[in-house]
Design a protein around this motif. Structure first.
Motif, PDB file in Angstrom:
ATOM      1  N   LEU A  11      91.529  25.311  74.788  1.00 47.63           N
ATOM      2  CA  LEU A  11      90.428  26.273  74.827  1.00 47.63           C
ATOM      3  C   LEU A  11      91.006  27.683  74.815  1.00 47.63           C
ATOM      4  O   LEU A  11      92.168  27.886  75.163  1.00 47.63           O
ATOM      5  CB  LEU A  11      89.590  26.078  76.096  1.00 47.63           C
ATOM      6  CG  LEU A  11      88.791  24.785  76.164  1.00 47.63           C
ATOM      7  CD1 LEU A  11      88.045  24.708  77.488  1.00 47.63           C
ATOM      8  CD2 LEU A  11      87.795  24.731  75.023  1.00 47.63           C
ATOM      9  N   PHE A  12      90.211  28.669  74.408  1.00 46.51           N
ATOM     10  CA  PHE A  12      90.689  30.045  74.343  1.00 46.51           C
ATOM     11  C   PHE A  12      90.452  30.706  75.704  1.00 46.51           C
ATOM     12  O   PHE A  12      89.310  31.009  76.054  1.00 46.51           O
ATOM     13  CB  PHE A  12      89.968  30.801  73.223  1.00 46.51           C
ATOM     14  CG  PHE A  12      90.046  30.120  71.890  1.00 46.51           C
ATOM     15  CD1 PHE A  12      88.915  29.978  71.100  1.00 46.51           C
ATOM     16  CD2 PHE A  12      91.242  29.606  71.411  1.00 46.51           C
ATOM     17  CE1 PHE A  12      88.980  29.343  69.863  1.00 46.51           C
ATOM     18  CE2 PHE A  12      91.317  28.961  70.185  1.00 46.51           C
ATOM     19  CZ  PHE A  12      90.179  28.823  69.412  1.00 46.51           C
ATOM     20  N   PRO A  13      91.504  30.947  76.471  1.00 45.80           N
ATOM     21  CA  PRO A  13      91.327  31.345  77.873  1.00 45.80           C
ATOM     22  C   PRO A  13      90.731  32.738  78.065  1.00 45.80           C
ATOM     23  O   PRO A  13      90.202  33.039  79.128  1.00 45.80           O
ATOM     24  CB  PRO A  13      92.751  31.295  78.446  1.00 45.80           C
ATOM     25  CG  PRO A  13      93.642  31.439  77.274  1.00 45.80           C
ATOM     26  CD  PRO A  13      92.935  30.837  76.118  1.00 45.80           C
ATOM     27  N   HIS A  14      90.797  33.575  77.050  1.00 44.69           N
ATOM     28  CA  HIS A  14      90.309  34.941  77.226  1.00 44.69           C
ATOM     29  C   HIS A  14      88.828  35.071  76.853  1.00 44.69           C
ATOM     30  O   HIS A  14      88.265  36.157  76.919  1.00 44.69           O
ATOM     31  CB  HIS A  14      91.141  35.907  76.383  1.00 44.69           C
ATOM     32  CG  HIS A  14      91.092  35.611  74.914  1.00 44.69           C
ATOM     33  ND1 HIS A  14      91.512  34.426  74.353  1.00 44.69           N
ATOM     34  CD2 HIS A  14      90.665  36.355  73.878  1.00 44.69           C
ATOM     35  CE1 HIS A  14      91.359  34.458  73.049  1.00 44.69           C
ATOM     36  NE2 HIS A  14      90.831  35.615  72.727  1.00 44.69           N
ATOM     37  N   LEU A  15      88.206  33.959  76.433  1.00 38.87           N
ATOM     38  CA  LEU A  15      86.785  33.988  76.090  1.00 38.87           C
ATOM     39  C   LEU A  15      86.018  33.087  77.039  1.00 38.87           C
ATOM     40  O   LEU A  15      86.549  32.106  77.540  1.00 38.87           O
ATOM     41  CB  LEU A  15      86.568  33.480  74.656  1.00 38.87           C
ATOM     42  CG  LEU A  15      87.286  34.217  73.543  1.00 38.87           C
ATOM     43  CD1 LEU A  15      87.079  33.502  72.224  1.00 38.87           C
ATOM     44  CD2 LEU A  15      86.762  35.645  73.442  1.00 38.87           C
TER      45      LEU A  15
ATOM     46  N   TYR B 261      84.875  31.141  82.631  1.00 32.34           N
ATOM     47  CA  TYR B 261      86.061  31.109  81.785  1.00 32.34           C
ATOM     48  C   TYR B 261      86.736  29.749  81.910  1.00 32.34           C
ATOM     49  O   TYR B 261      86.657  29.120  82.965  1.00 32.34           O
ATOM     50  CB  TYR B 261      87.026  32.230  82.186  1.00 32.34           C
ATOM     51  CG  TYR B 261      86.561  33.565  81.698  1.00 32.34           C
ATOM     52  CD1 TYR B 261      85.744  34.367  82.501  1.00 32.34           C
ATOM     53  CD2 TYR B 261      86.880  34.026  80.424  1.00 32.34           C
ATOM     54  CE1 TYR B 261      85.287  35.586  82.048  1.00 32.34           C
ATOM     55  CE2 TYR B 261      86.426  35.243  79.974  1.00 32.34           C
ATOM     56  CZ  TYR B 261      85.624  36.024  80.779  1.00 32.34           C
ATOM     57  OH  TYR B 261      85.157  37.220  80.326  1.00 32.34           O
TER      58      TYR B 261
ATOM     59  N   GLY C 122      89.590  28.736  82.556  1.00 34.50           N
ATOM     60  CA  GLY C 122      90.471  28.566  83.708  1.00 34.50           C
ATOM     61  C   GLY C 122      89.733  28.199  84.982  1.00 34.50           C
ATOM     62  O   GLY C 122      90.329  27.728  85.944  1.00 34.50           O
ATOM     63  N   GLN C 123      88.417  28.431  85.001  1.00 33.26           N
ATOM     64  CA  GLN C 123      87.646  28.142  86.204  1.00 33.26           C
ATOM     65  C   GLN C 123      87.068  26.731  86.198  1.00 33.26           C
ATOM     66  O   GLN C 123      86.392  26.336  87.146  1.00 33.26           O
ATOM     67  CB  GLN C 123      86.496  29.150  86.335  1.00 33.26           C
ATOM     68  CG  GLN C 123      86.972  30.583  86.502  1.00 33.26           C
ATOM     69  CD  GLN C 123      85.842  31.578  86.359  1.00 33.26           C
ATOM     70  OE1 GLN C 123      85.267  31.729  85.297  1.00 33.26           O
ATOM     71  NE2 GLN C 123      85.520  32.252  87.441  1.00 33.26           N
TER      72      GLN C 123
END
Lengths: 256, 377
Positions: free
Chosen positions: A102-106, A147, A149-150
């Motif tokens: 997954l794209f972590p900054h989005l 996000y 990461g969460q």
């Protein structure tokens, strides 16, 4: 729209045709003379020991790996170095990775909306609506604004599935989707994949989850040493394997 | 009973200790917790006292700033009569020279206006809402254009053309530094992408050669090349602006340096990100622009800002090719017979100004990092 429509009613009956496909990594012959045909709405499970080339096989289908010899035809388009063909094929083939990617900054929603907006030119509102529908479908609508990461591993993989589905592909490729998950999260992802299969999506799944294979697959393929050793419907495959290598593998994997 | 690491069990009060007690305890724990550390503390304090008191007495207590006579304040030579410390009147009376060099005094309203506007924009953008407005962003982004136009002179408003040979001082350093940083950034990104390219071996080779050659020579050499050698290759009579030559040299040099910083950042992004983007059908440009570069830039910020700070200070080398930048002005200003011997004040002043700019750049970088981190979990 359901998966049957997504798999497409028009077009050739064989969505994927691989003819005499060979691939080398330097000197190492990783795919040896692969002949494989996948029909529309067919569910194929590929299993085999590590290093057998199963991941490489499905990665050649969307050109994440290049094959050196042989032909690959996806939904009527031949896969060559021609960028146009590659882009056409990638639009119709969705992929889910072992490491989610997954794209972590989005945000979760942005992850899902990105490709429809920029590749299919979907307007933003419609892409958002579609994304939210998909999140409902994979069971996590409340995570839309979080996000990656969460999220837990199982949730991340479900977002990854939703992201691939957002492009409304005809074929879905799964590269060991549950191998990086904790056992308690494997079920939630398999449930989503099961629902996808029942809806009529053409799927190729590389996995060690034999229960899933038994239940969902139309065909189980066993690979070893870069070759397709045996292929059969699950009932036949698990109860009456023909090749010795298949029998050995099954005894190892079904033992525990 | 709370136990703090490294300390033996001691009875504590449960109510929050007052500040003085807390400070004393901190000092006892950290500065005086052993004989050796206590000795070091005393030594360090002694050194700090010597340095600070020396600086303070020279720069503050014994310094002279202005001369008050007949109801007027003046900053002439007599302000420093009898002062044993620094003569800051020298700095104040030469302010125009330091900031704008040999720019014609009559036209001083132009650079003053231009840089005043920049300062105003900077102050306005402290407020977060103002930063988003295009009334602030637009002029800010276009600033190289209108600042240069104002300084150089357009045809209107009776603005006389000021040749770049007359630009100098802090203004010149800022122009060279800012445009250098801003222009070399996209060049650095392109070079890094080119060097990483797997499908275009010629481009890759060219990028490698460029980066390794330029990085291998000092900035002075590059400045000499662009200032002395480049005009030899140009057709007869084609006179390239002196500042432009220096600017081009600075941009090329910084571009090569930044390319490696960018490449390092790109390498830190896992392959899976590119693969997932490609699997979704995103092409190279979109994969780089939406997925890889945003993540990589976050990682690169400390290195990029270091590069920017270094570049700004490196612009002081243009004195060697005959441009009168901030440092050169400091050296020249002490040649004035009125102010002979005031070198120390000059250098301390420009050091302070350089430090101010560089410190603000690094604070900006810390703020950027903080802001971008809130986007992640």
């Amino acid at each position: 729209m359901n998966n049957a429509q997504a798999s497409g009613n028009g077009g050739p009956a064989n969505v994927i045709e691989m003819v005499h496909v060979n691939k080398w990594f330097g000197e190492f012959h990783v795919l040896k003379d692969i002949d494989l045909t996948v029909k529309r709405q067919e569910r194929v499970v590929i299993c085999g020991p590590s290093g057998s080339g199963k991941s490489t096989l499905i990665r050649t289908i969307n050109r994440l790996e290049e094959h050196q010899r042989g032909q690959i035809i996806v939904d009527g388009t031949e896969l060559t170095s021609d960028l146009k063909n590659i882009e056409i094929i990638r639009r119709e083939v969705g992929m889910v990775f072992q490491q989610f990617n997954l794209f972590p900054h989005l945000t979760v929603l942005a992850n899902i909306m990105l490709a429809p907006i920029w590749v299919r030119k979907t307007p933003k509102e419609e892409a958002a609506r579609l994304a939210r529908e998909l999140l409902v479908r994979v069971g996590i609508p409340e995570q839309a604004d979080k996000y990656p990461g969460q999220l837990s591993g199982g949730q991340q993989q479900r977002v990854a599935i939703a992201r691939a589905l957002a492009m409304q592909p005809k074929i879905m490729l799964f590269d060991e989707p549950t191998s990086a998950l904790d056992p308690e999260m494997i079920k939630e992802v398999l449930d989503v994949m099961r629902e996808l299969a029942h809806g009529g999506m053409t799927m190729i799944v590389v996995t060690h989850e034999m229960g899933f294979a038994r239940e969902v697959a139309d065909r189980v393929i066993f690979m070893d040493g870069g070759q397709i050793v045996e292929a059969a419907p699950p009932a036949e495959f698990f109860s009456n394997p023909k090749e010795d290598r298949t029998k050995l593998f099954l005894s190892q994997i079904l033992h525990h | 009973m709370r136990i703090e690491t490294g300390q033996s069990l001691q009875p504590f009060q449960f109510d929050a200790p007052r500040l003085a007690r807390a400070a004393l305890r901190w000092m006892r724990q950290n500065l005086f917790n052993s004989w050796f550390n206590s000795l070091l503390t005393v030594l360090a304090l002694a050194i700090i006292y010597e340095v600070v008191s020396g600086l303070a007495s020279w720069g503050l207590f014994n310094a002279a700033l202005f001369h008050f006579a007949d109801g007027t304040i003046s900053f002439g030579r007599d302000a420093c009569e009898g002062a044993t410390g620094a003569c800051w009147a020298f700095v104040v009376s030469n302010w125009y020279l330091f900031f704008f060099g040999t720019y014609p005094y009559d036209e001083r309203w132009r650079p003053l206006l231009a840089f005043g506007a920049i300062i105003v924009l900077g102050l306005v953008s402290i407020h977060p809402r103002a930063r988003k407005s295009w009334w602030v962003r637009g002029p800010f982004l276009a600033s190289p254009v209108w600042v240069l136009l104002m300084v150089r002179g357009v045809g209107v408003l009776d603005m006389q053309l000021v040749d770049s040979a007359n630009w100098g001082g802090l203004m010149l350093s800022l122009i060279l530094g800012t445009i250098g940083i801003v222009a070399s950034f996209p060049i650095g990104i392109l070079l890094a992408l080119g060097r990483r390219s797997k499908k275009m071996p010629i481009i890759k080779a060219l990028c490698v050669v460029y980066i390794e050659v330029i990085r291998g020579v000092p900035l002075i050499t590059v400045l000499f090349m662009s200032s002395v050698v480049l005009p030899l290759f140009l057709p007869e009579g084609f006179n390239l602006d002196k500042v432009l030559r220096a600017q081009v040299g600075i941009i090329f040099f910084s571009g090569a340096y930044l390319a490696e910083v960018v490449r390092g950042g790109l390498q830190a992004i896992p392959n899976g990100q590119e693969e997932a983007a490609h699997a979704l059908g995103l092409n190279y440009a979109r994969t780089m622009g939406f997925i890889v570069l945003p993540q990589a830039l976050r990682i690169m910020i400390p290195s990029l800002v270091s590069g920017a700070i270094g570049l700004f200070k490196d612009t002081s080398l243009v004195g060697i090719i005959g441009l009168i930048d901030f440092l050169a002005i400091a050296q020249l200003s002490t040649g004035n017979p009125t102010w002979i011997g005031r070198n120390v004040e000059a250098y301390v002043f420009i050091a302070a100004v350089y430090w101010l700019f560089c410190f603000n750049m690094s604070r900006y970088s810390m703020r950027l990092e903080g802001r971008l981190k809130t986007g992640h979990a």
